[in-house]
Design an enzyme around this catalytic site. Sequence first.
Site, short mmCIF file in Angstrom:
data_model
loop_
_atom_site.label_atom_id
_atom_site.label_comp_id
_atom_site.label_asym_id
_atom_site.label_seq_id
_atom_site.Cartn_x
_atom_site.Cartn_y
_atom_site.Cartn_z
N ARG A 10 0.84 -1.21 0.00
CA ARG A 10 0.00 0.00 0.00
C ARG A 10 0.87 1.25 0.00
NH1 ARG A 10 -3.67 -1.18 5.22
NH2 ARG A 10 -1.61 -1.77 5.99
N TYR A 42 7.15 5.90 17.58
CA TYR A 42 7.38 6.10 16.15
C TYR A 42 8.53 7.07 15.89
CZ TYR A 42 6.51 7.31 11.26
OH TYR A 42 6.65 7.54 9.92
#
Length: 255
Positions: free
Chosen positions: A18, A160
């Site tokens: 994706r 992250y």
Amino acid sequence: MPTNLKKNKVVLITGSSRGIGASLANYFATNRYHTVINYSNSRDDAEKLYDNISKIVDKKYLLLCKADVSKRNDVKKMFKKIISAFGKLDILINNAGLNIDKPFLKLTDNDWQKVLQINLTGTFICSQEFSLHFGKRRNGHIINFGALTGITGRINGANYCSSKSGVMTLTKCLAQELSPSIMVNCIVPGHIATDEVISRYKLSNNKNKSQEIQKIPMGRLGRTSDVCNLVDYIINKSTFSTGHKFFIDGGMFMH
């Protein structure tokens, strides 16, 4: 196309079912690179991408590989499959990534470890296996993906942001150790119009989109094609750059 892509090269894009990864897979395959599409959980998306590309390009240019980049055995099996199919691997694009956003005080050990395992450890494992297979040849490329927030930080993203900061530093370490055989660089994207970015910043709302675009001197969101063009440049035109961050953010972050 901005350049004439070289034929017979083999490229692996991790996490390419994706978003930016899928666009890169399409870009390379349609320019007759032998292209490896990697996925871990998004099998349906990966198979759909494979089928769509194979309508345009002979399947001999494509290989679909399931592998969790954070697991050494998975990565070893993937590389064995690639070498068996194409005989070599010239370019590694470490695109696989994961977000689990939570306030810092609510992050669990698992939330922390899972994101670092995919984003940082996965980049380490894939880069090491690639380098071992590449040997003493020349003109190899590892392209990693950092993030602006790996420099600036952000709310609800301690895991992250830390992982992406680590990737950017790892890039410099690898560049020093793997030169001159392999050039290692890092792409640092800003607001690229992927489903993930649109969802994160609620850009389907015109007001939110307008506010975000005001932060971008170029006056628009980035496109996945912008990233493909930059990768093309690094691989085919940039012959004396390694260990660097290439920002693709429309001017959002200047330093």
